[in-house]
Write an enzyme that holds these catalytic residues in place. Sequence first.
Site, PDB file in Angstrom:
ATOM      1  N   SER A  41       0.807  -1.223   0.000  1.00 54.52           N
ATOM      2  CA  SER A  41       0.000   0.000   0.000  1.00 54.52           C
ATOM      3  C   SER A  41       0.839   1.271   0.000  1.00 54.52           C
ATOM      4  CB  SER A  41      -0.936   0.014   1.214  1.00 54.52           C
ATOM      5  OG  SER A  41      -0.205  -0.123   2.418  1.00 54.52           O
ATOM      6  N   ASP A 331      -3.538   8.188   7.897  1.00 56.36           N
ATOM      7  CA  ASP A 331      -4.429   7.302   8.634  1.00 56.36           C
ATOM      8  C   ASP A 331      -3.609   6.642   9.740  1.00 56.36           C
ATOM      9  OD1 ASP A 331      -3.041   5.158   7.488  1.00 56.36           O
ATOM     10  OD2 ASP A 331      -4.600   4.723   6.005  1.00 56.36           O
ATOM     11  N   HIS A 334      -0.635   4.707   7.480  1.00 56.37           N
ATOM     12  CA  HIS A 334       0.085   5.272   6.338  1.00 56.37           C
ATOM     13  C   HIS A 334       0.441   6.746   6.543  1.00 56.37           C
ATOM     14  CE1 HIS A 334      -2.404   1.924   4.745  1.00 56.37           C
ATOM     15  NE2 HIS A 334      -1.268   1.618   4.144  1.00 56.37           N
TER      16      HIS A 334
END
Length: 356
Positions: A41, A331, A334
């Site tokens: 990600s 978040d 991340h």
Amino acid sequence: MTSLQCTRWFLVMSLVMQVLLRGGGAAAADKVPAVIVFGDSTADTGNNNFIQTLARGNYPPYGQDYAGRVATGRFSNGRLPVDFVSEALGLPPAVPAYLDPGHSIHRLASGVSFASAGSGLDDITAQILSAVTLTQQIEHFKEYKARLRRAKGDATANHIISRSLYIFSIGASDFLANYLVFPLRRYRFTLPEYEAYLVGAAEVAVRAVHALGARRIRLAGLPQLGCLPLQRTINLARPGDCNEWHNMMARSFNHRLRALVWKLNQELPGAQVVYVDQYRLLAAMIAKPWEYGFENSVRGCCGTGYIETGVLCSLDNALSCDNADKYVFFDAVHPSERAYKIVANGILNATSHIVN
């Protein structure tokens, strides 16, 4: 000016022009034609939008600071490190996702991401969230290489493949999801054994892309896993504090990864494998956020900032902060776009010998 002075001036200017021309020719010959990305990600620029998985970031508040406020699938409020690296090298400011059918091979010729959120060095990690395994990402790279040859011809395709910058940004999910949260591998491996297994998987991956023509390869180490907002939240021993055991795991793995980089440079002909110290970069931002212009390094911008990532950010969208630039994390897992840009600078510094 005397004739002797004119002659000297002409000779000096001739030498200067030769140096400039030679330097310019070298720069043109050494210019990076594309940024090619494998990972999770932290490097997925939208591939997971096109597969059946819950690991997606194609909804608000993700992308709130991206051009046009579009949630592209990037797990950030804006761009990722690979995007900033591409732009800094004179390439497009956003690296396209390979699985996006809207991108032609001509667009992908200047950069492509095969990364998939939820993937890991261990292919079993990707199965937890139905992500694209690293093995499959390399198969996509083989397919990409064949498409390049058909579209651009052998000479141009070989130039792109051999001169591109390859970035691997992967490994955190192997520890956070596979080993710690879903102990799929804990039943088979001790922690040192699993670290060795993952480094072995990294070696197999690098050797595979090298065999396909890659030469400039960057391996990003793990960040401070224990200081991610989510890991602070679920730290039952000391709630709110960094989980030092998780940080120790990251440091131990990174030590092994550095050793692998040295080994690969010794054994792979023409390889330029560079380790990117992501741990140090993020640790500095987390420890002294004010020195980097941040106000908060403990929680994320999305939702409450303590537990939200992925779809939970969408559910708590109304709680998200107004200015993500003040936060190290967007978040609970991340980093924000601003923090990612600093990581990108670290990647570029690690590859400072590349001439653009």
